[in-house]
Design an enzyme around this catalytic site. Structure first.
Site, PDB file in Angstrom:
ATOM      1  N   GLU A 155       0.859  -1.178   0.000  1.00 42.80           N
ATOM      2  CA  GLU A 155       0.000   0.000   0.000  1.00 42.80           C
ATOM      3  C   GLU A 155       0.900   1.234   0.000  1.00 42.80           C
ATOM      4  O   GLU A 155       1.936   1.254   0.646  1.00 42.80           O
ATOM      5  CB  GLU A 155      -0.907  -0.005   1.238  1.00 42.80           C
ATOM      6  N   GLY A 256      10.834   1.316  14.915  1.00 41.00           N
ATOM      7  CA  GLY A 256       9.571   2.037  15.076  1.00 41.00           C
ATOM      8  C   GLY A 256       8.721   1.421  16.165  1.00 41.00           C
ATOM      9  O   GLY A 256       9.219   0.652  16.993  1.00 41.00           O
ATOM     10  N   CYS A 263      -1.498  -6.779   6.629  1.00 37.96           N
ATOM     11  CA  CYS A 263      -0.867  -8.046   6.233  1.00 37.96           C
ATOM     12  C   CYS A 263       0.034  -8.659   7.300  1.00 37.96           C
ATOM     13  O   CYS A 263      -0.219  -9.788   7.737  1.00 37.96           O
ATOM     14  CB  CYS A 263      -0.074  -7.846   4.954  1.00 37.96           C
TER      15      CYS A 263
HETATM   16  N1  NAD Z   1      -3.654  -4.740   1.417  1.00 36.11           N
HETATM   17  C1  NAD Z   1      -2.459  -5.154   1.049  1.00 36.11           C
HETATM   18  O1  NAD Z   1      -1.480  -4.408   1.064  1.00 36.11           O
HETATM   19  C2  NAD Z   1      -2.260  -6.575   0.572  1.00 36.11           C
HETATM   20  C3  NAD Z   1      -1.065  -6.910  -0.074  1.00 36.11           C
HETATM   21  C4  NAD Z   1      -0.898  -8.216  -0.525  1.00 36.11           C
HETATM   22  C5  NAD Z   1      -1.893  -9.155  -0.290  1.00 36.11           C
HETATM   23  N2  NAD Z   1      -3.032  -8.803   0.360  1.00 36.11           N
HETATM   24  C6  NAD Z   1      -4.072  -9.817   0.539  1.00 36.11           C
HETATM   25  O2  NAD Z   1      -5.105  -9.570  -0.415  1.00 36.11           O
HETATM   26  C7  NAD Z   1      -6.380  -9.920   0.146  1.00 36.11           C
HETATM   27  C8  NAD Z   1      -7.311  -8.733   0.080  1.00 36.11           C
HETATM   28  O3  NAD Z   1      -6.776  -7.696   0.878  1.00 36.11           O
HETATM   29  P1  NAD Z   1      -7.314  -6.204   0.786  1.00 36.11           P
HETATM   30  O4  NAD Z   1      -6.418  -5.379   1.609  1.00 36.11           O
HETATM   31  O5  NAD Z   1      -7.548  -5.847  -0.648  1.00 36.11           O
HETATM   32  O6  NAD Z   1      -8.733  -6.390   1.528  1.00 36.11           O
HETATM   33  P2  NAD Z   1     -10.000  -5.439   1.491  1.00 36.11           P
HETATM   34  O7  NAD Z   1     -10.801  -5.784   2.694  1.00 36.11           O
HETATM   35  O8  NAD Z   1      -9.601  -4.022   1.242  1.00 36.11           O
HETATM   36  O9  NAD Z   1     -10.801  -5.893   0.169  1.00 36.11           O
HETATM   37  C9  NAD Z   1     -11.574  -7.049   0.052  1.00 36.11           C
HETATM   38  C10 NAD Z   1     -12.835  -6.656  -0.682  1.00 36.11           C
HETATM   39  O10 NAD Z   1     -13.536  -7.838  -1.085  1.00 36.11           O
HETATM   40  C11 NAD Z   1     -14.939  -7.573  -0.993  1.00 36.11           C
HETATM   41  N3  NAD Z   1     -15.633  -8.867  -0.971  1.00 36.11           N
HETATM   42  C12 NAD Z   1     -15.657  -9.795   0.006  1.00 36.11           C
HETATM   43  N4  NAD Z   1     -16.369 -10.873  -0.388  1.00 36.11           N
HETATM   44  C13 NAD Z   1     -16.767 -10.635  -1.677  1.00 36.11           C
HETATM   45  C14 NAD Z   1     -17.504 -11.376  -2.624  1.00 36.11           C
HETATM   46  N5  NAD Z   1     -17.965 -12.600  -2.377  1.00 36.11           N
HETATM   47  N6  NAD Z   1     -17.732 -10.816  -3.842  1.00 36.11           N
HETATM   48  C15 NAD Z   1     -17.254  -9.588  -4.116  1.00 36.11           C
HETATM   49  N7  NAD Z   1     -16.543  -8.834  -3.252  1.00 36.11           N
HETATM   50  C16 NAD Z   1     -16.302  -9.359  -2.046  1.00 36.11           C
HETATM   51  C17 NAD Z   1     -15.062  -6.750   0.267  1.00 36.11           C
HETATM   52  O11 NAD Z   1     -16.259  -6.024   0.292  1.00 36.11           O
HETATM   53  C18 NAD Z   1     -13.823  -5.849   0.175  1.00 36.11           C
HETATM   54  O12 NAD Z   1     -14.102  -4.620  -0.483  1.00 36.11           O
HETATM   55  C19 NAD Z   1      -6.082 -10.420   1.564  1.00 36.11           C
HETATM   56  O13 NAD Z   1      -5.957 -11.808   1.537  1.00 36.11           O
HETATM   57  C20 NAD Z   1      -4.744  -9.783   1.876  1.00 36.11           C
HETATM   58  O14 NAD Z   1      -4.013 -10.525   2.815  1.00 36.11           O
HETATM   59  C21 NAD Z   1      -3.246  -7.531   0.778  1.00 36.11           C
END
Ligand code: NAD
Length: 438
Positions: A155, A256, A263
């Site tokens: 992010e 920090g 994550c």
């Molecule tokens: N945020 C990061 O920096 C990051 C980096 C690498 C990996 N990840 C991984 O990616 C995944 C998602 O993380 P995120 O930060 O984007 O989460 P997030 O909560 O921001 O996004 C998930 C989205 O999926 C939607 N959702 C849930 N069920 C659904 C369905 N059945 N149909 C449609 N939409 C649905 C939710 O409403 C939500 O908006 C996690 O497993 C996380 O560990 C995140």
């Protein structure tokens, strides 16, 4: 090529916009009505630098769209990415896979022809196989493959990370699935980004191993910072001294208040549970989780000590609420336990964050006063705590801070200020892992 993206959060939305920029037609399915409404109205439901421009350009070009209907998103899609959340399951630390499995079932019901179901979400080893079982159970007739394509974007620099990744990891077991994913990532072949093909289990585990390793580096330098404070050494020099060794590397050696975010906390915990389940416990990962939890819980004590042992009746300015700069993400942010403890001990907190205040409100005590800028937060404060190193806080002149504040205590949990300049401005300045006086 047509792609469906299930989940339009930090990972799903960025990935979808970048795939569209690569030239694919991408349909995003998002179930959160607030997020969907924002996307349809051309507003970004999350803060990520550059995302609004990338999304609007690709929507205008007709390559990117949003909806809540899985069936129409899947029309003609050769690859269906699952990018839903995998938060910590309440009570036991395992990853909660209910969103992933629900998405897999919806996709299975709606597919009309061959597609590869790709997990982008971070999921424990065995999830890909379980998704295949779910799909086979729901649709015994369907031709499909499953694949794992964990995401490594950060992010704050998500678009650049996605467009120019250190590597793309693809766990797939059929030639057909590998061929589809090669086409999905074709523009990255052209810039020679390493694309690593593995088994599904290997890809699933590699994502956790990467995050656990980075979390371990952060935790290591935090412990060294504590030791530096005791022995009178400077943790920045220690970090540079070890980081210049190519075997160690300079990144992720910034001390920090302990790691937070969407994550590292949940992924280290989940890896710890996976390792225990498979009777190969990782004591190193267990230690990282315990040390980091204790650090975050104890950070408020530094502020209390800096304020002479009590914050009762004092006004504390807090600069930065998000878990890191350039995001609005408040998940597991160190600011939450710090502020909760300070308020619990009788302090009044005035806070400012450039992007995270809306998301902070439901997580922080109701009495926090949210300010328009850093100087307004500092105004009349007895002490100031810098929790997140947004660039605009680095640029604050010590004299202006001193003029705004009532007291002279500054606790800099990210070491952004020049100790000499802060002390010259009359501050009792405390940072992390550096000698008290120079
Ligand atoms: N945020 C990061 O920096 C990051 C980096 C690498 C990996 N990840 C991984 O990616 C995944 C998602 O993380 P995120 O930060 O984007 O989460 P997030 O909560 O921001 O996004 C998930 C989205 O999926 C939607 N959702 C849930 N069920 C659904 C369905 N059945 N149909 C449609 N939409 C649905 C939710 O409403 C939500 O908006 C996690 O497993 C996380 O560990 C995140």
């Amino acid at each position: 090529m047509r792609i469906a993206m299930i989940g339009g959060g930090y990972v799903g939305l960025v990935s979808a916009a970048c795939f569209a920029e690569f030239g694919s037609d991408v349909a995003v399915v998002e179930t959160d009505p607030g997020r969907l409404e924002a996307l349809r109205a051309g507003r970004m439901p999350i803060y990520e630098p550059g995302l609004d421009r990338l999304v609007s350009a690709n929507v205008a070009a007709g390559r990117l769209g949003f909806g809540d209907d899985v069936a129409s998103a899947l029309e003609g899609a050769e690859a269906v990415f699952i990018a839903v959340g995998t938060p910590t399951r309440r009570g036991d630390g395992h990853a909660d896979l209910s969103y992933v499995y629900a998405a897999a079932e919806q996709v299975a019901r709606a597919l009309t022809g061959y597609a590869v179901l790709v997990t982008k979400s971070t999921v424990p080893v065995g999830t890909g196989r379980r998704i295949a079982e779910i799909v086979r159970h729901v649709r015994p007739d369907l031709e499909f493959d499953v694949a794992s394509n964990p995401e490594f974007l950060r992010e704050g620099s998500a678009i650049e990370d996605f467009m120019r990744p250190d590597r793309v990891l693809i766990g797939a077991e059929s030639d057909r699935a590998r061929e589809v994913l090669r086409r999905v990532y074709r523009p990255l072949y052209l810039i020679e980004a390493p694309i690593v093909f593995t088994s599904i289990e290997t890809a699933e585990l590699t994502k956790y191993a990467a995050n656990a390793f980075l979390a371990m580096k952060v935790t290591f330098i935090n412990e060294m910072a504590d030791l530096c404070e005791k022995v009178g050494a400077d943790v920045h020099d220690v970090a540079r001294g070890i980081g210049l060794d190519g075997r160690i590397g300079r990144k992720f050696l910034h001390p920090g208040p302990g790691f937070g975010g969407s994550c590292f906390p949940k992924d280290t915990l989940a890896l710890m549970r996976i390792a225990q389940d498979f009777s190969a416990p990782s004591r190193l990962v267990e230690a990282v989780v315990a040390v980091n939890d204790a650090r975050k819980a104890g950070m408020a004590m530094r502020v209390i000590a800096a304020c002479g042992g009590s914050v009762r009746g004092k006004t504390i300015a807090v600069l930065g609420l998000t878990f890191k700069p350039e995001t609005d993400d408040m998940r597991d942010a160190p600011s939450v336990p710090i502020i909760s403890r300070l308020i619990g001990d009788g302090a009044t907190v005035r806070a400012f964050d450039p992007e995270g205040m809306d998301q902070a409100v439901p997580l922080l005590p109701a009495s926090v006063a949210y300010c328009q800028n850093a100087l307004e937060a500092a105004s009349g404060a007895d002490a100031l705590v810098l929790v997140t190193e947004w660039n605009e806080f680095r640029a604050l002149a010590p004299e202006r801070l001193a003029a705004a504040m009532r007291g002279r205590v500054v606790v800099d949990l990210r070491n952004v200020y020049e100790p000499g300049a802060m002390r010259a401005a009359g501050f009792d300045y405390q940072c992390v892992g550096r000698p008290k006086r120079e």
